[in-house]
Design an enzyme around this catalytic site. Sequence first.
Site, short mmCIF file in Angstrom:
data_model
loop_
_atom_site.label_atom_id
_atom_site.label_comp_id
_atom_site.label_asym_id
_atom_site.label_seq_id
_atom_site.Cartn_x
_atom_site.Cartn_y
_atom_site.Cartn_z
CD GLU A 169 -3.17 0.61 0.33
OE1 GLU A 169 -2.68 1.72 0.08
OE2 GLU A 169 -4.33 0.29 0.03
NE ARG A 224 -5.28 -2.17 9.41
CZ ARG A 224 -5.40 -1.76 8.14
NH1 ARG A 224 -5.11 -0.52 7.80
NH2 ARG A 224 -5.85 -2.60 7.21
CG ASN A 277 -6.59 1.66 5.17
OD1 ASN A 277 -5.67 0.84 5.21
ND2 ASN A 277 -7.43 1.71 4.16
CD GLU A 311 -9.70 -4.94 5.85
OE1 GLU A 311 -8.49 -5.21 5.77
OE2 GLU A 311 -10.39 -4.60 4.89
CG ASN A 335 -8.57 2.59 1.03
OD1 ASN A 335 -7.34 2.65 0.99
ND2 ASN A 335 -9.22 1.45 1.19
CG ASP A 389 -7.42 0.01 -1.67
OD1 ASP A 389 -6.97 0.92 -0.97
OD2 ASP A 389 -7.25 -1.18 -1.39
#
Length: 310
Positions: free
Chosen positions: A29, A112, A114, A132, A165, A215
Amino acid sequence: MSRHTSPFPATMSSIKIECVLRENYRCGESPVWEEASKCLLFVDIPSKTVCRWDSISNRVQRVGVDAPVSSVALRQSGGYVATIGTKFCALNWEDQSVFILAMVDEDKKNNRFNDGKVDPAGRYFAGTMAEETAPAVLERHQGSLYSLFPDHSVKKYFDQVDISNGLDWSLDHKIFYYIDSLSYTVDAFDYDLPTGQISNRRTVYKMEKDEQIPDGMCIDVEGKLWVACYNGGRVIRLDPETGKRLQTVKLPVDKTTSCCFGGKDYSEMYVTCARDGMSAEGLLRQPDAGNIFKITGLGVKGIAPYSYAG
Ligand SMILES: O=C(O)[C@H](O)[C@@H](O)[C@H](O)[C@H](O)CO
Ligand SMILES: [Zn+2]
């Protein structure tokens, strides 16, 4: 056709997709190009690792941290900043030390951070989500969007977020684009750069069924948005003014998570993806799941990432 005539119209480029780094990350990511070092920075969220791939030497350096690390960004004063667990942190690459700058969601033990990115004024924006149990399976509405100002103060914009996201800013800095993945939309806000205030939320694109989950995202020099489609195995180019999709670039992996421009004059696109959540059969079919891809020949460039000013 004469040999002087290209079989393609002048505007059509020949797109090439290369796998440049094969480490099968669990959830790659937050790709960020660092021009000074010609390196691509990114994170592997569940393995709690920040990575730096040197495009010249082809070597990778890794720094392990003590919680899931969901985004990394450049820092004007040197080194990097990263979102680790629910903390905004400074990361000293030389000695691998982490310094906590601020903490959020202290009442939400299962949360948390992202995705995160720095705005054109040097503020570090990042949102949170519940952890998740499987990809996109989580307690809903637990996340919020925040930014870390250069003085290390934190501003909270809104809550009720599912999976915070992709984010980026328009070229004139007057619009903030944002993705809450489970809304299956790309949204926009008016942006006030001097104060970092957002207002007037609206949707600029609705995902189509086979595009799956929106995303990570980045903007190009024409002001168009590139969105990585998780489970959709592609990046799509959107016109936020008309709400239309302009282009689809498919990748040989389903779980494409994010994209950024980099390389010479920001003419290349780097794409991260995930291997977590894939079945054994899926992994056999897609051995490049979790690897890093480079796309060339898109015919449009990106812009340099901003650096955190604090
Ligand atoms: O990469 C992210 O942004 C999340 O941390 C991932 O877990 C997936 O993208 C998510 O599961 C799909 O929405
Ligand atoms: Zn993401």
